[in-house]
Design a protein around this motif. Sequence first.
Motif, PDB file in Angstrom:
ATOM      1  N   LYS A  87     -49.562 -90.200   7.642  1.00 43.87           N
ATOM      2  CA  LYS A  87     -48.898 -91.425   7.197  1.00 43.87           C
ATOM      3  C   LYS A  87     -48.316 -91.285   5.801  1.00 43.87           C
ATOM      4  N   GLY A  88     -48.574 -90.159   5.156  1.00 43.48           N
ATOM      5  CA  GLY A  88     -47.998 -89.944   3.835  1.00 43.48           C
ATOM      6  C   GLY A  88     -48.890 -90.415   2.710  1.00 43.48           C
ATOM      7  N   GLY A  89     -48.443 -91.453   1.991  1.00 39.75           N
ATOM      8  CA  GLY A  89     -49.079 -91.866   0.738  1.00 39.75           C
ATOM      9  C   GLY A  89     -50.365 -92.638   0.902  1.00 39.75           C
ATOM     10  N   GLY A  90     -50.561 -93.596  -0.013  1.00 40.42           N
ATOM     11  CA  GLY A  90     -51.780 -94.388  -0.001  1.00 40.42           C
ATOM     12  C   GLY A  90     -52.862 -93.769  -0.857  1.00 40.42           C
ATOM     13  N   SER A  91     -53.903 -94.547  -1.077  1.00 38.15           N
ATOM     14  CA  SER A  91     -55.046 -94.076  -1.860  1.00 38.15           C
ATOM     15  C   SER A  91     -56.213 -93.763  -0.941  1.00 38.15           C
ATOM     16  N   VAL A  92     -57.056 -92.853  -1.384  1.00 40.04           N
ATOM     17  CA  VAL A  92     -58.236 -92.492  -0.606  1.00 40.04           C
ATOM     18  C   VAL A  92     -59.457 -92.422  -1.510  1.00 40.04           C
ATOM     19  N   LEU A  93     -60.596 -92.771  -0.931  1.00 35.49           N
ATOM     20  CA  LEU A  93     -61.878 -92.536  -1.600  1.00 35.49           C
ATOM     21  C   LEU A  93     -62.315 -91.127  -1.234  1.00 35.49           C
ATOM     22  N   ILE A  94     -62.628 -90.334  -2.236  1.00 40.52           N
ATOM     23  CA  ILE A  94     -63.117 -88.982  -1.976  1.00 40.52           C
ATOM     24  C   ILE A  94     -64.561 -88.883  -2.440  1.00 40.52           C
ATOM     25  N   LEU A  95     -65.445 -88.616  -1.503  1.00 43.77           N
ATOM     26  CA  LEU A  95     -66.825 -88.294  -1.822  1.00 43.77           C
ATOM     27  C   LEU A  95     -66.925 -86.778  -1.727  1.00 43.77           C
ATOM     28  N   ARG A  96     -67.320 -86.154  -2.793  1.00 40.42           N
ATOM     29  CA  ARG A  96     -67.388 -84.698  -2.778  1.00 40.42           C
ATOM     30  C   ARG A  96     -68.795 -84.245  -3.147  1.00 40.42           C
ATOM     31  N   MET A  97     -69.273 -83.267  -2.394  1.00 42.93           N
ATOM     32  CA  MET A  97     -70.561 -82.658  -2.713  1.00 42.93           C
ATOM     33  C   MET A  97     -70.441 -81.157  -2.468  1.00 42.93           C
ATOM     34  N   ASP A  98     -70.848 -80.366  -3.434  1.00 43.48           N
ATOM     35  CA  ASP A  98     -70.790 -78.911  -3.278  1.00 43.48           C
ATOM     36  C   ASP A  98     -72.117 -78.415  -2.721  1.00 43.48           C
ATOM     37  N   PHE A  99     -72.046 -77.387  -1.894  1.00 49.08           N
ATOM     38  CA  PHE A  99     -73.279 -76.762  -1.421  1.00 49.08           C
ATOM     39  C   PHE A  99     -73.152 -75.251  -1.557  1.00 49.08           C
ATOM     40  N   THR A 100     -74.257 -74.611  -1.877  1.00 51.70           N
ATOM     41  CA  THR A 100     -74.264 -73.167  -2.094  1.00 51.70           C
ATOM     42  C   THR A 100     -75.480 -72.556  -1.430  1.00 51.70           C
ATOM     43  N   LEU A 101     -75.276 -71.445  -0.722  1.00 48.37           N
ATOM     44  CA  LEU A 101     -76.407 -70.689  -0.189  1.00 48.37           C
ATOM     45  C   LEU A 101     -76.975 -69.883  -1.338  1.00 48.37           C
ATOM     46  N   GLN A 102     -78.266 -70.058  -1.607  1.00 49.34           N
ATOM     47  CA  GLN A 102     -78.853 -69.505  -2.833  1.00 49.34           C
ATOM     48  C   GLN A 102     -78.795 -67.980  -2.877  1.00 49.34           C
ATOM     49  N   LYS A 103     -79.139 -67.316  -1.778  1.00 52.37           N
ATOM     50  CA  LYS A 103     -79.208 -65.841  -1.799  1.00 52.37           C
ATOM     51  C   LYS A 103     -77.826 -65.204  -1.794  1.00 52.37           C
ATOM     52  N   THR A 104     -76.980 -65.676  -0.891  1.00 57.82           N
ATOM     53  CA  THR A 104     -75.677 -65.028  -0.727  1.00 57.82           C
ATOM     54  C   THR A 104     -74.612 -65.612  -1.638  1.00 57.82           C
TER      55      THR A 104
END
Length: 201
Positions: free
Chosen positions: A154-171
């Motif tokens: 649809k093109g424009g407009g505003s969005v709510l972005i919830l962001r969470m990072d995840f990391t595998l500890q060993k690799t």
Amino acid sequence: MMELSELQEDAISELLNIGMGTAASALSQMVGEEVMLSVPSVTIVPRSEAAQAIGLGKDDQVSAVREHFTGSFWGDAMLLFPEGNSVELVRALLKEEMTLEMLSEMEQEALTEVGNIILNACLGSLANIFGDELHYEMPEFAHGACGMILADDKGGGSVLILRMDFTLQKTNVGGFLTLMMDVDSVQAFIAQIEQFMQEMA
């Protein structure tokens, strides 16, 4: 542009923490190692600035698994992996020595399966908290420039972005989980949160 109060941001972050905690536990069992989570971030931006808000450039190459969901609130749940990380995650999942070519061939199937489990765990947790039901479409795999993948038909407009990072500890392989909702969905989501907070008070 719509803005969130500090209380609303905190509540959304806390709920995402719970949902992603469930998802991280599922991923941890799949790869056999601990999954580290970042503090969630919550922001409302024009759709054209979504990539920048997540912390990526529009032209950065990513692999993504997208799952559209509907219910009392709706939007797109996505897992995003910067270039190279997706193949390393597949390697961690399969626990086998494979050539890069073989891993690349299996990337789409393996990441779609991971996406299905993680996104459903996160969304399912949110639905349970609200005593609600969300409906999910089949997850879709995409690879390309981040700006294109986050763009909307649809093109424009505003969005709510919830962001969470995840990391595998060993690799040390990481990615982002994002929930993207348009303004109408955000308002419905906030109404659910405020009702939940009143019930908990």
